[in-house]
Design an enzyme around this catalytic site. Structure first.
Site, PDB file in Angstrom:
ATOM      1  N   ARG A   1      47.090  42.722  38.759  1.00 55.88           N
ATOM      2  CA  ARG A   1      46.423  41.971  39.824  1.00 55.88           C
ATOM      3  C   ARG A   1      46.490  40.489  39.496  1.00 55.88           C
ATOM      4  NH1 ARG A   1      43.957  45.513  43.143  1.00 55.88           N
ATOM      5  NH2 ARG A   1      43.562  47.572  42.292  1.00 55.88           N
ATOM      6  N   THR A   2      46.844  39.702  40.488  1.00 57.25           N
ATOM      7  CA  THR A   2      47.015  38.277  40.252  1.00 57.25           C
ATOM      8  C   THR A   2      45.680  37.594  39.950  1.00 57.25           C
ATOM      9  OG1 THR A   2      47.795  36.205  41.178  1.00 57.25           O
ATOM     10  CG2 THR A   2      46.830  37.737  42.725  1.00 57.25           C
ATOM     11  N   GLN A   3      45.747  36.588  39.099  1.00 61.03           N
ATOM     12  CA  GLN A   3      44.573  35.750  38.829  1.00 61.03           C
ATOM     13  C   GLN A   3      44.807  34.335  39.345  1.00 61.03           C
ATOM     14  OE1 GLN A   3      43.884  36.376  34.557  1.00 61.03           O
ATOM     15  NE2 GLN A   3      42.011  37.419  35.136  1.00 61.03           N
ATOM     16  N   TYR A   4      45.724  34.216  40.281  1.00 62.53           N
ATOM     17  CA  TYR A   4      46.038  32.907  40.827  1.00 62.53           C
ATOM     18  C   TYR A   4      46.356  33.074  42.305  1.00 62.53           C
ATOM     19  CZ  TYR A   4      48.050  28.214  41.023  1.00 62.53           C
ATOM     20  OH  TYR A   4      48.297  26.902  41.333  1.00 62.53           O
TER      21      TYR A   4
END
Length: 256
Positions: free
Chosen positions: A29-32
């Site tokens: 899952r992206t953190q950006y």
């Protein structure tokens, strides 16, 4: 939601986007933020709450999508609008679907109002912030529900770190700088729906002129005791003949 590295790896390499948290085999899952929406404008008026946004979504600095709806109904009494990462907003909508379904299954004659939904969202956003895996959104939650004191209008906001408040008018994103002064000067508690639409459109036009991520395709929604109505997208008449637009470099130090 599920993030996949581009085939050539050029976009993700060396950027914060590469810092993703593993969530099981083959899932990250992206953190950006990748695809983001800009401002939400909302205010209370005589009969309920009105909310508006444009339908653009940017991929970085590129205006990639032009028909993205960022305002949704929640249950019987609420509307939600979101700035920020669109896939995170989709995840929040999934949470809210589960919440309203669980509430409906009690079948006790009651239903969640906007205050309860807003309170729930503050806990969700603060929880994710404490995990250092925030949902990259600013959320606006508005609604109307009959209570012990009669018809009660509610409008609140919560951001990605869980900061939240209630207000008569709210603007997120660039609108927090450009639209709030207009709302403070012209908002009235007894505004009709038509007056509220004109005020919202004035804010949207200012953002269109000043916010590079905004587009001339807008959506307005309202909620009253009769329920939510989300109107089809439409465009506003613009004027680009202002002197500052025709010759933006005039009077500037240096030259291009």
């Amino acid at each position: 939601m599920a993030w996949q590295q581009p085939m050539n790896g050029s976009h993700a390499s060396g950027s914060k986007a590469a810092a993703a948290v593993a969530d099981g085999p083959g899932t990250q899952r992206t953190q950006y933020p990748y695809v983001t929406g800009t401002s939400i404008i909302a205010l209370k008026y005589k009969d309920g709450v009105i909310m508006a946004s444009d339908t653009g979504a940017s991929y970085g600095s590129t205006l990639r999508y032009k028909s993205v709806e960022r305002i949704k109904a929640v249950g019987k009494h609420s509307l939600i609008g979101a700035s920020g990462e669109f896939s995170d907003f989709q995840e929040i909508l999934r949470y809210l679907d589960e919440l309203t379904l669980s509430d409906h299954m009690w079948d006790d004659g009651n239903s969640l109002g906007p205050k309860e939904v807003h309170s729930y969202l503050t806990r969700v956003m603060y929880n994710r912030r404490n995990k250092f895996d925030p949902l990259w959104n600013s959320l606006v939650l508005g609604g109307v529900k009959k209570g012990p004191k009669g018809e009660e209008k509610y409008l609140g906001m919560v951001n990605m770190i869980g900061t939240h408040f209630e207000e008569n008018h709210i603007a997120t994103g660039f609108g927090n700088h450009m639209a709030i002064p207009i709302l403070r000067a012209e908002w009235r508690e007894d505004m009709t729906f038509e007056e509220a639409v004109k005020l919202v459109e004035k804010c949207l036009l200012v953002l269109l002129y000043r916010d590079r991520s905004s587009i001339n395709k807008f959506q307005i929604a309202k909620i009253t005791t009769e329920g939510a109505t989300i109107y089809p997208p439409y465009s506003l008449k613009t004027y680009w003949g202002f002197a500052a637009f025709e010759n933006p470099a005039q009077g500037a130090v240096g030259s291009w």
